[in-house]
Structure formats: C-alpha cells, structure tokens
Write a protein that holds these residues in place. Structure first.
Motif, short mmCIF file in Angstrom:
data_model
loop_
_atom_site.label_atom_id
_atom_site.label_comp_id
_atom_site.label_asym_id
_atom_site.label_seq_id
_atom_site.Cartn_x
_atom_site.Cartn_y
_atom_site.Cartn_z
N LEU A 1 -19.57 -5.44 80.93
CA LEU A 1 -20.52 -5.45 82.04
C LEU A 1 -20.78 -4.05 82.58
CD1 LEU A 1 -19.20 -8.59 83.91
CD2 LEU A 1 -21.33 -8.39 82.62
N GLY A 2 -19.71 -3.24 82.67
CA GLY A 2 -19.90 -1.91 83.21
C GLY A 2 -18.60 -1.30 83.67
N LEU A 3 -18.73 -0.25 84.49
CA LEU A 3 -17.55 0.46 84.97
C LEU A 3 -17.46 0.33 86.48
CD1 LEU A 3 -17.69 3.77 82.90
CD2 LEU A 3 -16.22 1.80 82.56
N MET A 4 -16.24 0.35 86.95
CA MET A 4 -16.02 0.19 88.37
C MET A 4 -15.01 1.25 88.80
SD MET A 4 -15.05 -3.42 89.96
CE MET A 4 -15.27 -3.76 91.68
N ASN A 5 -15.24 1.82 89.97
CA ASN A 5 -14.31 2.79 90.52
C ASN A 5 -13.37 2.07 91.48
OD1 ASN A 5 -13.01 4.80 91.97
ND2 ASN A 5 -14.85 5.36 93.12
N VAL A 6 -12.14 1.92 91.06
CA VAL A 6 -11.17 1.26 91.93
C VAL A 6 -10.19 2.31 92.43
CG1 VAL A 6 -9.44 -0.55 92.11
CG2 VAL A 6 -11.41 -0.86 90.61
N THR B 1 -17.55 9.79 85.23
CA THR B 1 -17.07 10.53 86.39
C THR B 1 -17.43 9.76 87.65
OG1 THR B 1 -16.97 12.68 87.47
CG2 THR B 1 -19.13 11.96 86.70
N ILE B 2 -16.72 10.06 88.71
CA ILE B 2 -16.99 9.37 89.97
C ILE B 2 -17.78 10.30 90.88
CG2 ILE B 2 -15.96 8.25 91.97
CD1 ILE B 2 -13.57 7.59 90.15
N GLN B 3 -18.94 9.85 91.31
CA GLN B 3 -19.76 10.67 92.20
C GLN B 3 -19.21 10.62 93.62
OE1 GLN B 3 -22.10 12.53 91.18
NE2 GLN B 3 -22.67 11.73 89.17
N ILE C 1 -10.98 4.42 86.89
CA ILE C 1 -12.15 3.77 86.32
C ILE C 1 -11.73 2.56 85.51
CG2 ILE C 1 -14.04 4.07 84.69
CD1 ILE C 1 -14.66 6.63 85.94
N VAL C 2 -12.33 1.43 85.85
CA VAL C 2 -11.97 0.17 85.22
C VAL C 2 -13.18 -0.35 84.44
CG1 VAL C 2 -11.20 -2.19 85.63
CG2 VAL C 2 -10.42 -0.36 87.14
N THR C 3 -12.94 -0.79 83.21
CA THR C 3 -14.01 -1.37 82.41
C THR C 3 -14.07 -2.87 82.70
OG1 THR C 3 -13.54 0.26 80.71
CG2 THR C 3 -14.93 -1.58 80.07
N VAL C 4 -15.22 -3.31 83.21
CA VAL C 4 -15.35 -4.72 83.62
C VAL C 4 -15.96 -5.53 82.46
CG1 VAL C 4 -16.27 -6.31 85.33
CG2 VAL C 4 -15.70 -3.96 85.98
N LEU C 5 -15.26 -6.58 82.07
CA LEU C 5 -15.70 -7.42 80.96
C LEU C 5 -16.15 -8.78 81.47
CD1 LEU C 5 -12.73 -6.72 78.53
CD2 LEU C 5 -14.94 -5.57 78.58
N SER C 6 -16.95 -9.43 80.66
CA SER C 6 -17.37 -10.79 80.99
C SER C 6 -16.77 -11.75 79.96
CB SER C 6 -18.90 -10.88 80.95
OG SER C 6 -19.28 -12.22 80.80
N PRO C 7 -15.68 -12.43 80.31
CA PRO C 7 -15.12 -13.40 79.35
C PRO C 7 -16.14 -14.49 79.05
CG PRO C 7 -13.71 -13.16 81.29
CD PRO C 7 -14.95 -12.41 81.58
N ALA C 8 -17.08 -14.72 79.99
CA ALA C 8 -18.10 -15.74 79.77
C ALA C 8 -18.88 -15.42 78.50
CB ALA C 8 -19.03 -15.81 80.98
N ALA C 9 -19.17 -14.13 78.27
CA ALA C 9 -19.92 -13.74 77.08
C ALA C 9 -19.12 -14.04 75.82
CB ALA C 9 -20.29 -12.27 77.15
N GLN D 1 0.79 -14.42 74.23
CA GLN D 1 0.00 -13.23 74.55
C GLN D 1 0.43 -12.07 73.68
OE1 GLN D 1 -2.55 -13.18 76.47
NE2 GLN D 1 -2.33 -14.99 77.75
N GLU D 2 -0.48 -11.11 73.45
CA GLU D 2 -0.10 -9.92 72.70
C GLU D 2 -0.36 -8.68 73.54
OE1 GLU D 2 -1.48 -9.95 68.53
OE2 GLU D 2 -2.17 -11.95 69.01
N GLY D 3 0.01 -8.73 74.80
CA GLY D 3 -0.23 -7.58 75.66
C GLY D 3 -1.70 -7.48 76.04
N THR D 4 -2.07 -6.33 76.60
CA THR D 4 -3.47 -6.14 77.00
C THR D 4 -4.05 -4.97 76.20
OG1 THR D 4 -2.67 -4.85 78.89
CG2 THR D 4 -3.22 -7.14 79.29
N ALA D 5 -4.18 -3.79 76.82
CA ALA D 5 -4.72 -2.63 76.12
C ALA D 5 -4.16 -1.38 76.79
CB ALA D 5 -6.24 -2.65 76.16
N GLU D 6 -4.53 -0.21 76.25
CA GLU D 6 -4.02 1.04 76.82
C GLU D 6 -4.82 1.45 78.06
OE1 GLU D 6 -1.28 1.76 75.46
OE2 GLU D 6 -1.71 0.27 73.90
N ASP D 7 -6.07 0.97 78.16
CA ASP D 7 -6.92 1.34 79.29
C ASP D 7 -6.95 0.21 80.31
OD1 ASP D 7 -7.86 3.67 77.76
OD2 ASP D 7 -8.89 2.14 76.56
N LEU D 8 -7.55 0.52 81.46
CA LEU D 8 -7.67 -0.50 82.50
C LEU D 8 -8.91 -1.35 82.26
CD1 LEU D 8 -6.83 1.19 85.92
CD2 LEU D 8 -5.63 -0.70 84.81
N TYR D 9 -8.70 -2.66 82.14
CA TYR D 9 -9.82 -3.58 81.98
C TYR D 9 -9.77 -4.62 83.07
CZ TYR D 9 -10.77 -1.75 77.31
OH TYR D 9 -11.10 -0.95 76.26
#
Lengths: 1044, 162
Positions: B40-45, A732-734, B49-57, B91-99
C-alpha cells in the motif's frame, strides 16, 4: 557473547589494524634501508609483538609461530644485528599477508601451511633466537640466589624448586588500591603464592607457566612492575629517593595509558543508531518549528473548544441580561454587552498568536535548532574516517605491480586526511584497488616504451582526495598511454555491442563509458593483474552503490584521469525536492547536472521528438526526456490547449496546507517563509522544469512539475519489497512527517528505456562544442545563500565596518572615495533569508557597467569559478535573478544586476533611449550565451529598434541575413559553428551585404584580440555589458550611415 | 498461545499476538507508485519507516467499504523476535524490515491451546494455504491464522499461481 569471545573479537580487530598500519612502514624500511628511523622499526616490532602475545594467550599456535619469527627478525633489525634488505622486507610482507589470512579465519588458522614462510624468514633470522636471548640475558643476568634470599623465608624453597621445573616465578608490585582486581586476574592464569608486601613493596609472588610477554600482556594497562626472579634484579626496598623515581615511572606509564583513553572503541551499529536518532531529532525539531509557527487556533481541536467557550459565555450573558431586564437598568446591560465583547476579543486575540511570540521562545527554539544540528554533525563526525585508511594499502599494490610487470611507477598520494563515512570508506577499497591496478597495468607504459616516447622512465600514478562542496572527489591520475578510443570502438564492434556506423558516430566521451560495460576489456594481453574483462562493470556498480559516480577523461599518449564523485556519508545526502502530480520526490544532488526551465513559448523550439520520444535541445546536443509523472504512472496533466496545467492548479488548492508545510526546507529558521514565496514563483503554469540528470549509465532530462529548494535529507533504506520496484533508491521523512521517495536515477532510466534512445540521439549530434566560459564571482549573503555575478561586472570589493553604514530614510549609504555610495541588501529585493544579525565586518561589492551607482552589501566573497553552462540560467524568473545552478554541489543564484538595479532606481538617464534614429531600423544579434543574449536583446529593444532578431551563432546570422535586410549586425566573437570574426569576413566579402555595419561585442579584450578583431573588418567593437557606450557606438554608426 | 482476531475484508482471520509490535489507529500512509499490488505504501512511525501491506490483496478479499475501523498492525522484525519464536506454531518469522498489515477491523485477543489449531484442510479453495499456517477452532468457529512471512515476502506466489 562470552567474555572470551569478546576479547577474541577485539584482538582480531586490533591485530588486523596492526597489520594494516605496519604495511606502509615495511615499504618505508625498504626504501630507506639502514637509514630507517629506529622509532619506525620499534613500532613495527611492537605491533608484531602484540599480535604474537595476544594469540599466544589463546593458544593459536600457527599465528604465534609465524609472528614469533617475524618479531625476531624485527628485533635484530632494531638492535642493529641485522641489516634491512629487499628480500627481508619481501619475506616480512608475505608473512603479513599470511598472518592476515589466518587472523581473518582463526578457526582454520592451524591448517594453514606456514613452513615456506618460516623457511624464508629464518634465512634472515640467522643469529637464531637463542643467541639473542642469550645476549640479552647476559646484560641482565643477576645472581639468582641473592635474589631468592630476599624473598620471604617460607617461600624460598618452593621458588627454587619451581624455577628448576621451568615455571616462571615473578614479583609483581602494585599500588595498594589495585590489589583486589590484580589478584583476581592473576588467579586465572597462575598461582599467587604470597601477597601483601614483598621485597619492601606492596606486591605478590606469582607462579605461572606464562612467559614475561604474556604476563605483561595480561596486565596491560595496570600500573604494576613485573620482575622475573633470576632474570630481573628485584626492586630495592623503598627509600625516599627511590619512591620518587618509582612515582616518576609510574606517572610516565600513566601518561601512556591516558593517551590511549582519549579514544574508545564504539560498535558501529551503536553509532548507526545514534546517527538515526540524530536524524530523527532534526526531523522532530523541524516539526516542532512548524507547529510553533502556527497560531494556536490552528491546532486541531482548539477551534471547537473556542466555540464551546463562546457559546457558554453567550449563555451566561443571556441569563444575566434576562435577570437585568427586570430591573430595566440600561447602563448595566450596556456594560455587560461591552464586557462580553471584550472577553471574546481577548481570548481570540490570545489564540491567534503562536508559541514563537512568547517572550524568549525565539531564543529557545534557536538554541534547540543549533544544538540538534551540532549533535547531528558531531555524531556524523564519529563515523568519519580519513581516506588514508584505504590509500595506505596502495604503495604496496604499486610496488608488487612494479615487480611483476617490470614497470617503474611512482605512486603519489594527496589529501589522505580527507574524511569520509566509514561505510563509504569500506566500500571504496575494492573498486579503488581495481582502478589503481588498471592505471598501473594498462595505463602507465613500460620504462623502455616511455623512453622511446620521450617521457621520463618513471611513470606517475597520482591518487588524491579532496572536498568539493558536500562531496568528495577521489582522483586517480596517470601519465600513461591514455585510452585509445579506436581500440574501444573496435572492441565494441567485435563484441557486437554496436554496428560500425554507430561506433564511429559515438562521441569520445561516451566511448569511455563503454569500458564500464560488462565483459569489456581491451588489454591486448591478459595479465593476472587485470584485463580479464570482469571488473570495470563491478567497479561501476560498487561506486553506484555508494551513491557516487565515475567520470573518465583521457588524452591519448598523455594519460588518463578517473574521478570518483562520492557523498560524504550514506546516511545524509544533499538533495533537491521535486514535485510530480503534487507529490514530493527527492533527487540526490550528486546526480544533478543542471536545471532547465522551458516556457510554453520556447517549448516548440526546444522540445522536439526523435523516434517518437521527446528530446530537449540543450546547447548543441539533444537530451532524451523522461516525464516523472509518466514513469511513475501518476495522473497525467490535463491540458487546456495552451499547455497550462489545470489538474495541478486544482490539486494545489486542495492541498495548499499540506503543500505549504512540505515547502519549508529542513534548516530554514522558524520565522522565515521565503521559500514558500520562492516556490510560488515556480508555480507559473505551463512551464516545464527539467532536471538534467547524470549517472554512470545514463544522462537524461527529468521533467517535473516543480522544483524546491535544495535540502539535506536523512536516507532511510527501503524494505525488501520496495527495493524490488527498482525506481527508488530510498525514502526520507520530510519536515511535516510525510514520507518521500528518493529517486533511483538509473532505475528510472531503465524503467523508461532511455538507453537505446540515447545512442541514437548521440549519433545525430555531430556538432563540435565550442563554448565560451564565463568567470563568475561567488559570494555569500544571508543565512545560506550563495550568489554569483559575472566577474567583468565587478569594479571592486571593499571591506567595511558595520559602523560605517549610515541610514537615511529607508536607504543605506556608505562613504566611498569621498562620495556617499548607496548600498543595498539583497534580502530586501530578492526572496532570500536575511542574516539574523550583521557581522561586524562586511564587504561592499561595487559593480561596473551598470548606469546606477549602487553597491551591494555582501557577507564575504568566496572566490571565482568558471562556467560555460549558461542554460541553467533560466530556471526562475524573478527580478534581479537570472536563475540558479548547481555547481560542485552548491546551489548558486545568478544575479541579474540590470534588472535588479532598474527596479531599485528606475529611469537612470539613458541618453540613447528611444531616439528617432532607431525607429524603423532592424538589428540582428548573434550571441550564443543566453545571459548576454537576454541582456543585449532587451537593451536593443529598449533603444527603440523596430526589430531585434537574435540568433545563437554566425552561421544562423548569415542565414537570417539572406531572409531579411538588417541595418546593423551585432555579433559576439566566440561562438560555435561560425564565430564572429568569420561572420564579419563573410559579410564584408559578400556582394550583397558588405555595406551592413558590424559591431563586435566581447567580454575580454587584450591587444592581440583587438588586432585580430579589427583585421576581420568590423566597424566597431565594444565591451559586451557596457550598455551606455554600446548605445553611443550604435548611434554613431547609424548616424554615419545616414549622413553618408 | 494468544491470538488476535481481526477482519480482512468481511472475513475473520487471526494472527499470533507475540508477533505484533504495535497497533495504530492512524492509517495515513504515503502510497508508493509502481509498487506491487499488495504494497500500500510507506508510513512514518515515530521516525521509523514502515512498509504497509494489504493482506486483503494477497487473500483476494474485497476491501471493506467501512473505513472507520481500519487499523494498521505493525509486526516485529525478525531481529526483535526471540530466536525460538521464529518457527512457532507454523510461523516462519517475519522479515528483516518493518512491515505492517492494514486490516479492516480488530477484535478481541483469545487464548487458545495447541490442540485447537488444526491443519488447513486440503483442496478447500476457501482457504489459500500459502498464506495460512493453521485453522483455529474456537467453539463453533473456525478462524484461519495468517502465515506472516509468506504474506510479507510473497515468496511463494509463483508456486501458488501454478
């Protein structure tokens, strides 16, 4: 999607709705027989008719065939040509089922075998179609030739020819302005032979292969008249009168249409997007509020610009001064210095204000706040559907079960208008069906069995829905055999789920939970309805996926009650924010049972280790504990040996700004910072805050660093990658824009492997729970705060007008019984949000059992509730408040009137205080209720006793008496283990302690109790919270002893 | 096609710009405990909500110490991509969620022809084939192009471990 596909999709949806709607009507027809209202039959007929017509248009033959036969039967019933009987309804219902199957899969509908249905149905359609149509035609037969002769000359031959050939020819009259559209539409399904005016009306002559129903279907919603040539009398040429009547009918038609225009279909994905948008709007609003609250100086960049400005100004000042130095005019230099200071001061002052201080800003923000809240709730409203959508299918389910199982079960429905989010409603159908079937199959006994047991033949399954706080409870209650726990135990042992010893030690309530384990069924015979061992675990999963849980209660031989506790919507949930290692997490309120605070002093006593794992002693049971930091692998706390959290404090300073922002709950009005204050209250170091969580699979205490105020959050689903983590239910967003994770209660239990431990702990818990319940009065004050006080402390509640309040100095008074009574506002003494404005009518709560004469202003009393849950009452320590507790989804503050009033008016004359007689005396207090423990203990100490020892039941009191000599025993009556009366009997009949005086204190006193209490040999009894008389009694008794 | 050049760790990579939704300078995400190493985590854009990935990993690159050039590249969802684009240029597309991918630096956009895309050379440990679709040859340079779907969903990780 092409136009046709769209129409088809709508048709399918509509038809399925029709089928769903008419099912209960069939049941009604069956039970009422020929007394069924013609309206009802007509409604069913129309539904079937439109299904037939709709699919006929697309040429879906099988559906049309079946619907046609069913329609005919219904028409016969409607026209009184057929009597309703059970077999007929049976056949119709079966037909509906097959129709549904076909409609759900249109493409293969023509492969479905409907011959059996047709055969069964045709038995009730004896008259056969021909006779009916014939009858009908007779009534309406007109002279074909006469009618044709009224048509335009040039078309008459063609009309005769085409009618002969079997085409349908008709006159369609319309309003002038609809013409273009109408003709365009008709052209797609036939041929318009003549347009303009016909038989004196604006209209067309139309040739088609469609029958009357189809034409009407096609023109549905248009203001037209359709007259089949040779079948209907053509309309007379308009005379004045006729015009009127025509208008009248068209107006009536119009009314019908406008009624349907009151609602429109909206795609649910659009609604979801709107809902998301509204959620965002709320978040945006909160962020704007946060910004507006800050002074302009805090806005990034402003400070830098201010210092640039100051530098510039200072430079110009210097230049000026340098110039002036030549002239050596002292007074000018002074003026410039002063002016410089004044300008800088002005600018700084300006920048230290915030936007909210601008004139009118408050109103604007309040407006914004209100509008966005309203918008959100309205959009939420669009997604709400009544539970009747699901409930309506159960009469049918029960009916068929009655037939198959030879039972007589009455289904009672209640609260069908309670509304839930569409997504919840949709997910509810399957699990509910399963549970209802279970109740009917396993629960309610066969009629003979029931009679043998002395129950009425007819069993009852009651399905009801009601709002409880921000949740909805759906209750399935049967008066059947109840759940035989011994059978479940046996089954569990048989299935090797646990050993015999484990099974025997399992408390009843937990035995019920076993039903939800996969592969568990106790039905002796496996029927085709239930008892296949699959299902209850699926039911549980389904309900959990909806964010809900199931409670089971059962009494053997009497019946079973299942309660589904569901959130109103999946998108916005009430929740509680908690902190672990300075990070905010969110717990859904549906999972919270209570909140417990453990101080460092209590820690040794209340937190123990069982099998290497920490447990909390909670009343009479042990609760496994899970530390949120540990589960999530967050930095563990650095302890300084006294349990103080150093790490936390440091972090707190570092993050103070961001923390303070996150502390503002979503809906707090802009100018309030009370929640920050209340939070500071929670920050005392070394305290453990424990949220007692309950979900279907587990019950445990989650240890967190800090508790926040309850708030509503918008649930955002997790991405695939994060779903796999397993300990989060969403995000959720605070209000500050940061993302917080919503915890998955079961996931955390799995992660920390609670389940195993729980079993073991439960087996060590053999105490029987006897609890005293308190009756609390709940009331409202301030913008959103709910309070409760013990009902026995309420003398009366008076309604007063705003104008009756009188202000003297900073105190407020009210005329009461010809006296002036001081009244207080809770917001002046406790950290809560005051109301913006007093309502015109208020209430004054006049307490009793307190020495001070003070009334409490409240907004309105909300009712009473029972609670036996006194452990919660200690999560905060603030003057005037015992603590907070979640009750039915509401967060309620429990007031401590003693400490509140002592703070407001200290030192009321307490004539018993610190008299010599108490000096050097020891008193033993036995009391199980925490609230009273604290109050009485405090009071006894204040009297001047040299030792006050408090224990929580009679057995412990007796133990304590063996270890020390007490001059007085004060005991509660209702306690677990050994109650007050037994304690008293034990004392009075002992050789060693019979002389020790015993005072019983109780919260309820009626004549019977009084008698029993006196018989136990107590020296006196007193009402628990009446401190003054209790003091007097203690004094009297001790005096008597002295003199004796 | 147009590709965006970027640095992951110190190494150059590229990804087709038609899959990019937007690029953020702000790299402030909320870390999520217990998440896999490359999440890495989540971001509010703006409320999403976007899931942030590290391709470096995923690519086993060491993270760059220099943080000032870090960017977050938000990728389009499958549903935002035109149907035919899902399977384009390997490419085979991306995903259903925002990454989103966190990268260490972004470079310029380069227009390349299909014949500039070469298959990944076999048995070159230097390039982990699972997470790449091709090698783009630009002048003298060879730049690996990221396989978006595999980096996002890590579906072929087990295969890779063998």
């Amino acid at each position: 999607m092409s136009h046709n596909e769209e129409v088809m999709a709508d048709l399918i949806e509509e038809s399925l709705e029709h089928l769903e709607n008419i099912e209960p009507d069939f049941m009604e027809m069956e039970s009422s027989g020929d007394a069924t209202s013609p309206d009802l039959v007509n409604r069913v007929f129309r539904a079937m008719h439109s299904i037939k017509g709709g699919f006929g248009f697309f040429g879906i033959n099988n559906i049309v065939k079946l619907a046609h036969v069913m329609e005919n039967i219904l028409m016969r019933v409607r026209d009184g040509n057929s009597a309703i009987n059970i077999g007929m309804v049976e056949a119709l219902l079966a037909g509906c089922d097959t129709l549904r199957v076909m409609i759900e899969d249109i493409s293969s509908s023509d492969t479905v075998d409907i011959s059996l249905h047709l055969k069964q149905l045709s038995a009730y359609d004896e008259g056969s179609e021909d006779t009916t149509t014939h009858n009908k035609e007779k009534k309406t037969t007109v002279n074909k030739e006469d009618e044709i002769s009224r048509l335009p000359q040039e078309h008459q031959d063609l009309v005769r020819e085409r009618i002969q050939a079997g085409d349908t020819l008709c006159v369609i009259t319309h309003k002038d302005d609809d013409k273009e559209l109408l003709i365009k539409e008709l052209d797609s399904t036939g041929e318009v032979i003549h347009r303009g005016e016909i038989v004196g009306h604006p209209g067309v002559l139309f040739k088609t292969v469609m029958d009357r129903d189809m034409i009407k279907m096609q023109l549905d919603g248009k203001d037209v008249g359709v007259y089949l040539i040779g079948k209907d009398p053509l309309p007379e040429p308009p005379a004045v009168q006729q015009q009127d009547s025509q208008n009248e009918t068209s107006q009536q038609d119009h009314k019908g249409h406008s009624k349907s225009a009151d609602s429109i279909r909206v795609r649910t994905d659009i609604l979801s997007k709107l809902m998301d948008g509204a959620g965002e709007l709320i978040l945006g609003r909160n962020r704007v509020m946060d910004l507006a609250e800050q002074s302009i100086l805090n806005i990034p960049g402003v400070k830098d610009r201010l210092s640039v400005f100051k530098d510039n100004l200072s430079n110009s000042k210097q230049t000026l001064l340098n110039d002036l130095k030549c002239t050596n005019n002292k007074s000018n230099i002074d003026i410039i210095e002063k002016e410089y200071m004044r300008i800088v001061g002005l600018v700084e002052n300006l920048l230290s204000t915030n936007i909210l201080e601008a004139p009118g800003a408050g109103t604007i923000f309040q407006n914004l706040s209100q509008v966005s809240s309203e918008l959100q709730s309205n959009i939420m409203g669009t997604r709400l559907q009544p539970v009747s959508v699901v409930f309506s299918k159960f009469p049918r389910v029960i009916r068929s079960m009655n037939q198959k199982l030879g039972k007589e079960i009455d289904l009672q429905l209640e609260g069908e208008d309670v509304e839930l989010d569409k997504s919840v409603i949709e997910g509810l159908g399957d699990p509910l069906t399963h549970l209802i079937r279970n109740s009917a199959d396993h629960g309610v006994e066969k009629p003979e069995v029931r009679e043998n047991k002395g129950k009425p033949r007819k069993g009852i399954v009651k399905l009801s829905a009601r709002h409880v706080g921000s949740q909805v409870h759906i209750i399935i209650q049967d008066d059947g055999a109840g759940i035989d726990t011994s059978r479940i135990r046996a089954k569990a042992i048989e299935n090797k789920m646990m050993s015999t010893e484990e099974a025997d030690a399992l408390p009843e309530k937990d035995v019920y939970k076993l039903i939800f384990a996969a592969g568990f069924s106790t039905a002796q015979e496996v029927s085709d309805i239930s008892g296949r061992g699959v299902g209850m675990d699926v039911v549980r999963n389904n309900i959990e996926n909806l964010g809900g849980r199931i409670d089971i209660d059962s009494i053997l031989g009497i019946g079973t009650t299942l309660t589904l506790i569901l959130p109103l919507t999946l998108a916005i949930i009430p929740s509680l924010g908690v902190d672990a290692a300075s990070k905010r997490y969110v717990i859904p309120q549906v999972a919270i049972e209570e909140l417990v605070r453990v101080t460092p002093e209590e820690s040794h006593e209340r937190i123990a280790t069982v099998g290497g794992k920490p447990v909390l002693k909670l009343r009479n049971s042990l609760l496994p504990l899970v530390n949120l930091r540990e589960v999530l692998g967050l930095k563990s706390e650095v302890s300084d040996g006294k349990g103080d959290v150093i790490e936390d404090r440091r972090q707190g300073i570092l993050n103070r700004r961001s923390l303070e922002l996150t502390l503002t709950p979503e809906d707090s009005p802009p100018s309030e910072n009370c929640h920050r204050k209340s939070d500071r209250r929670n920050q005392k170091t070394g305290r453990k805050y424990i949220a007692v969580l309950k979900s279907m699979g587990s019950r445990y205490g989650l240890v967190v660093d800090r508790l926040h105020s309850p708030q509503e959050v918008v649930v955002k689903p997790l991405s695939e990658r994060l779903k796999q983590v397993g300990v989060y239910a969403g995000a959720t967003i605070q209000s500050d824009g940061n993302v917080s994770m919503i915890l998955d209660i079961d996931g955390i239990a799995r992660e920390s492997q609670i389940r195993l431990d729980e079993k073991m702990i439960q087996s060590t818990n053999e105490h029987v729970n006897i609890k005293e319940s308190q009756t609390m009065l709940e009331f409202k004050f301030g913008t959103s705060d709910h309070f409760a006080i013990n009902l026995c402390m309420v003398s009366r509640i008076e309604e007063v007008r705003q104008s009756q309040l009188q202000k003297t100095g900073d105190q407020e008074f009210i005329k009461y019984d010809n006296n002036s009574l001081r009244v207080i506002r809770l917001s002046d003494h406790i950290n809560i949000t005051p109301s913006q404005k007093d309502p015109e009518r208020l209430f004054v709560l006049v307490p009793r059992l307190v020495p001070q004469a003070i009334g409490i202003l409240i907004e309105k009393p909300l009712g009473v509730f029972e609670t036996d849950n006194d452990n919660t009452i200690e999560t905060m320590d603030s003057v005037g408040v015992h603590g907070q507790q979640v009750i039915d989804g509401r967060m309620i503050l429990f007031l401590n009137l003693f400490s509140l009033f002592d703070k407001i008016e200290p030192n009321p004359q307490d004539k018993h205080k610190s008299k010599n007689i108490f000096k050097g005396k020891k008193v033993l207090l036995a009391e199980d209720t925490k609230l009273f423990q604290a109050v009485i203990h405090q009071y006894l100490e204040s009297l001047g006793f040299s030792k006050v020892h408090t224990v929580s039941n009679g057995a412990l009191a007796w133990e304590a008496m063996q270890e020390d000599d007490y001059d007085l025993v004060i005991t509660d009556i209702v306690m677990p283990e050994m109650d007050g009366m037994e304690l008293c009997r034990t004392i009075k009949s002992s050789d060693t302690h019979y002389e020790t005086p015993v005072i019983a204190v109780t919260s309820l006193l009626n004549e019977n109790d009084r008698q029993t209490i006196l018989e136990s040999g107590v020296d006196a009894y007193e009402q628990k919270l009446d401190k003054n008389t209790l003091g007097q009694t203690i004094e009297d008794i001790l005096n008597n002893r002295e003199s004796a | 096609m147009k590709i965006l050049r970027l640095l992951i760790g110190e190494k150059p990579y590229a990804l087709p710009i038609s899959f990019i939704r937007e690029i953020l300078e702000e790299t402030d995400y909320t870390p999520v405990e217990k998440a896999p190493k490359d999440v890495l985590g989540l971001m509010n854009v703006r409320g999403q909500i976007v899931t942030v990935l590290s391709p470096a990993a995923s690519l086993h690159c060491s993270d760059s110490k220099e943080t000032s050039h870090k960017r977050i590249i938000i990728l389009k969802r499958n549903s935002d991509l035109p149907e035919q684009q899902h399977f384009q240029d390997g490419q085979e597309g991306t995903a259903e969620d925002l990454y989103a991918f966190q990268v260490d630096k972004i470079g310029e956009v380069v227009e390349i022809n299909e014949d500039q895309l070469k298959p990944i050379p076999g048995n070159t440990p230097e390039f982990d084939a699972t997470f790449l679709t091709a090698i783009a040859r630009i002048g003298d340079e060879v730049i690996p192009v990221l396989h978006l779907k595999n980096i996002i969903l890590q579906e072929k990780q087990e295969e890779r471990a063998i």
